[in-house]
Design a protein around this motif. Structure first.
Motif, mmCIF file in Angstrom:
data_model
loop_
_atom_site.group_PDB
_atom_site.id
_atom_site.type_symbol
_atom_site.label_atom_id
_atom_site.label_comp_id
_atom_site.label_asym_id
_atom_site.label_seq_id
_atom_site.Cartn_x
_atom_site.Cartn_y
_atom_site.Cartn_z
ATOM 1 N N ALA A 176 -8.237 -7.308 7.512
ATOM 2 C CA ALA A 176 -7.142 -6.369 7.768
ATOM 3 C C ALA A 176 -7.665 -5.069 8.350
ATOM 4 C CB ALA A 176 -6.375 -6.105 6.469
ATOM 5 N N LEU A 177 -8.796 -4.597 7.832
ATOM 6 C CA LEU A 177 -9.388 -3.365 8.359
ATOM 7 C C LEU A 177 -9.845 -3.548 9.799
ATOM 8 C CD1 LEU A 177 -10.299 -0.474 7.810
ATOM 9 C CD2 LEU A 177 -12.456 -1.387 6.925
ATOM 10 N N SER A 243 0.526 -5.233 4.066
ATOM 11 C CA SER A 243 0.649 -3.979 3.328
ATOM 12 C C SER A 243 -0.640 -3.171 3.396
ATOM 13 C CB SER A 243 1.015 -4.267 1.873
ATOM 14 O OG SER A 243 1.212 -3.065 1.156
ATOM 15 N N LEU A 244 -1.783 -3.857 3.387
ATOM 16 C CA LEU A 244 -3.063 -3.157 3.540
ATOM 17 C C LEU A 244 -3.146 -2.433 4.875
ATOM 18 C CD1 LEU A 244 -5.882 -5.511 2.163
ATOM 19 C CD2 LEU A 244 -5.338 -3.187 1.403
ATOM 20 N N ILE A 245 -2.682 -3.086 5.929
ATOM 21 C CA ILE A 245 -2.719 -2.475 7.260
ATOM 22 C C ILE A 245 -1.838 -1.225 7.297
ATOM 23 C CG2 ILE A 245 -2.105 -2.819 9.682
ATOM 24 C CD1 ILE A 245 -2.907 -5.738 9.374
ATOM 25 N N VAL A 246 -0.677 -1.298 6.658
ATOM 26 C CA VAL A 246 0.200 -0.127 6.582
ATOM 27 C C VAL A 246 -0.460 0.987 5.768
ATOM 28 C CG1 VAL A 246 2.448 0.710 5.792
ATOM 29 C CG2 VAL A 246 2.284 -1.525 6.866
ATOM 30 N N ASP A 247 -1.167 0.605 4.701
ATOM 31 C CA ASP A 247 -1.891 1.600 3.904
ATOM 32 C C ASP A 247 -2.948 2.305 4.753
ATOM 33 O OD1 ASP A 247 -0.375 0.744 1.800
ATOM 34 O OD2 ASP A 247 -1.988 -0.353 0.793
ATOM 35 N N PHE A 248 -3.691 1.539 5.549
ATOM 36 C CA PHE A 248 -4.707 2.138 6.428
ATOM 37 C C PHE A 248 -4.067 3.134 7.387
ATOM 38 C CE2 PHE A 248 -7.130 -2.117 6.023
ATOM 39 C CZ PHE A 248 -7.718 -1.694 4.860
ATOM 40 N N ASP A 249 -2.926 2.766 7.927
ATOM 41 C CA ASP A 249 -2.242 3.654 8.873
ATOM 42 C C ASP A 249 -1.774 4.931 8.180
ATOM 43 O OD1 ASP A 249 -0.888 3.958 11.630
ATOM 44 O OD2 ASP A 249 0.798 4.218 10.244
ATOM 45 N N PHE A 269 -5.610 5.322 -4.991
ATOM 46 C CA PHE A 269 -4.700 4.622 -5.889
ATOM 47 C C PHE A 269 -3.834 3.626 -5.121
ATOM 48 C CE2 PHE A 269 -0.341 4.705 -7.769
ATOM 49 C CZ PHE A 269 -0.614 3.883 -8.861
ATOM 50 N N GLY A 270 -3.330 4.039 -3.966
ATOM 51 C CA GLY A 270 -2.505 3.139 -3.163
ATOM 52 C C GLY A 270 -3.261 1.904 -2.722
ATOM 53 N N LEU A 271 -4.500 2.083 -2.290
ATOM 54 C CA LEU A 271 -5.317 0.936 -1.898
ATOM 55 C C LEU A 271 -5.608 0.034 -3.097
ATOM 56 C CD1 LEU A 271 -7.926 2.535 0.542
ATOM 57 C CD2 LEU A 271 -6.100 0.930 1.123
ATOM 58 N N LEU A 272 -5.856 0.640 -4.252
ATOM 59 C CA LEU A 272 -6.148 -0.147 -5.453
ATOM 60 C C LEU A 272 -4.958 -1.015 -5.841
ATOM 61 C CD1 LEU A 272 -8.400 -0.524 -7.608
ATOM 62 C CD2 LEU A 272 -7.158 1.138 -9.012
ATOM 63 N N VAL A 273 -3.768 -0.460 -5.754
ATOM 64 C CA VAL A 273 -2.553 -1.219 -6.082
ATOM 65 C C VAL A 273 -2.429 -2.451 -5.184
ATOM 66 C CG1 VAL A 273 -0.032 -1.159 -6.013
ATOM 67 C CG2 VAL A 273 -1.288 0.732 -7.029
ATOM 68 N N THR A 274 -2.630 -2.263 -3.887
ATOM 69 C CA THR A 274 -2.504 -3.382 -2.953
ATOM 70 C C THR A 274 -3.605 -4.412 -3.163
ATOM 71 O OG1 THR A 274 -1.564 -1.839 -1.329
ATOM 72 C CG2 THR A 274 -2.238 -3.999 -0.525
ATOM 73 N N LEU A 275 -4.829 -3.969 -3.437
ATOM 74 C CA LEU A 275 -5.939 -4.903 -3.657
ATOM 75 C C LEU A 275 -5.732 -5.726 -4.930
ATOM 76 C CD1 LEU A 275 -8.995 -2.693 -2.634
ATOM 77 C CD2 LEU A 275 -8.177 -4.765 -1.478
ATOM 78 N N ILE A 276 -5.199 -5.107 -5.976
ATOM 79 C CA ILE A 276 -4.914 -5.851 -7.208
ATOM 80 C C ILE A 276 -3.846 -6.902 -6.949
ATOM 81 C CG2 ILE A 276 -3.907 -5.640 -9.515
ATOM 82 C CD1 ILE A 276 -5.308 -2.934 -9.755
ATOM 83 N N TRP A 277 -2.813 -6.528 -6.218
ATOM 84 C CA TRP A 277 -1.758 -7.484 -5.859
ATOM 85 C C TRP A 277 -2.355 -8.647 -5.068
ATOM 86 C CZ3 TRP A 277 1.977 -6.630 -1.231
ATOM 87 C CH2 TRP A 277 2.833 -7.729 -1.115
ATOM 88 N N LEU A 278 -3.202 -8.337 -4.093
ATOM 89 C CA LEU A 278 -3.807 -9.370 -3.257
ATOM 90 C C LEU A 278 -4.664 -10.310 -4.091
ATOM 91 C CD1 LEU A 278 -4.294 -10.446 -0.374
ATOM 92 C CD2 LEU A 278 -6.195 -8.832 -0.191
#
Length: 293
Positions: A176-177, A243-249, A269-278
């Motif tokens: 994604a990155l 969602s990760l891509i949107v977080d990066f943006d 925190f936002g990245l952590l939430v998405t990574l846990i979900w993934l």
């Protein structure tokens, strides 16, 4: 934005309005005591006999001293940087892994407590305008307890599944990155609207399925068993990756807009939430795949 951690923050989304007129949509966000970007027209009363921002005009020696001094760094200006986000995200992930490993080894049954505490703290942190490092760290500890216990349960059922889920999560994050940095995937309003609609639909489906399983109406994986469950799992992984891509943006917008350095906690925190979900989606997907063999 799809992630409420970023979408509810003024500094990671659309530019924040300042003054009576405010900033035009799509322009450059400004913050208190921040000099307007180059090319921005001066506001009434902004410049005059006292110089910029009402300060008294400096003499030649003061101007020369400023010219000779080294350029201010992001540490001097207290602005958000990518390094800040990377360091804080890495620190939170390390804490998550340590707590998860300890819970797995010592008390995997605490995953229920961790799940409830993590849900409450996650909601509190997601809807706070200003990040609280203490609450974010407590959320990480709670989620470490939850992930450690639930991972131990899955590992007991399917040997090697946790390592597979971790590797899949890392690979998806890197992919994604790469897509975001290469510009092959652009975060547009249409892309964001599509993602929000898809995530709301998936959340509603998951909630209904969970209730039907818990009430005994459906057994096993409920509506997520077999081939259909694998397809839904792949869709969920795709949503988490998007969602990760949107977080990066969102983080990129915050850095470019000169957001305060403290917002690095919110970004991490936002990245952590998405990574846990993934990770959880990969764990469930692999379990469904193995149970259907």
């Amino acid at each position: 934005m799809s992630n409420p951690v970023f979408s509810r923050s003024d500094v990671f989304g659309e530019p924040r309005r300042t003054g009576a007129a405010g900033a035009r949509r799509g322009g450059t966000a400004t913050y208190p005591n921040q000099t307007p970007a180059y090319g921005t027209p001066p506001q009434p009363g902004q410049y005059g006999q006292y110089g910029a921002a009402g300060q008294q005009a400096m003499d030649a020696s003061q101007l020369d001293a400023m010219y000779q001094s080294p350029s201010a760094t992001t540490a001097d200006t207290k602005r958000l940087t990518y390094d800040d986000v990377i360091i804080k995200t890495g620190g939170l992930l390390a804490l998550l892994v340590v707590v998860g490993a300890a819970t797995w080894t010592l008390a995997p049954g605490l995953w229920v407590f961790g799940m409830i505490a993590g849900l409450v703290l996650g909601l509190v942190n997601a809807f706070k305008r200003n990040p609280s490092p203490v609450l974010i760290i407590l959320y990480t500890v709670a989620q470490g307890m939850f992930l450690g216990g639930i991972s131990a349960f899955y590992e007991a059922q399917f040997s090697g599944i946790v390592l597979q889920a971790v590797l899949a999560t890392v690979a998806t994050f890197a992919g994604a990155l790469f897509l975001f940095k290469s510009g092959k995937v652009r975060v547009t309003p249409k892309f964001t609207r599509w993602l929000i609609i898809a995530m709301v639909g998936y959340a509603a489906f998951s909630l209904i399925n969970l209730v039907l399983v818990w009430t005994g109406v459906l057994s096993g994986w409920g509506m997520r068993g077999g081939v259909w469950g694998i397809v839904i799992g792949l869709v969920a992984v795709g949503l988490a990756a998007a969602s990760l891509i949107v977080d990066f943006d969102s983080i990129k917008r915050g850095v470019e807009a000169g957001a305060p350095a403290k917002m690095a906690w919110a970004a991490a925190f936002g990245l952590l939430v998405t990574l846990i979900w993934l990770y959880l989606e990969f764990l469930r997907l692999l379990a469904i795949f193995n149970s259907s063999d």
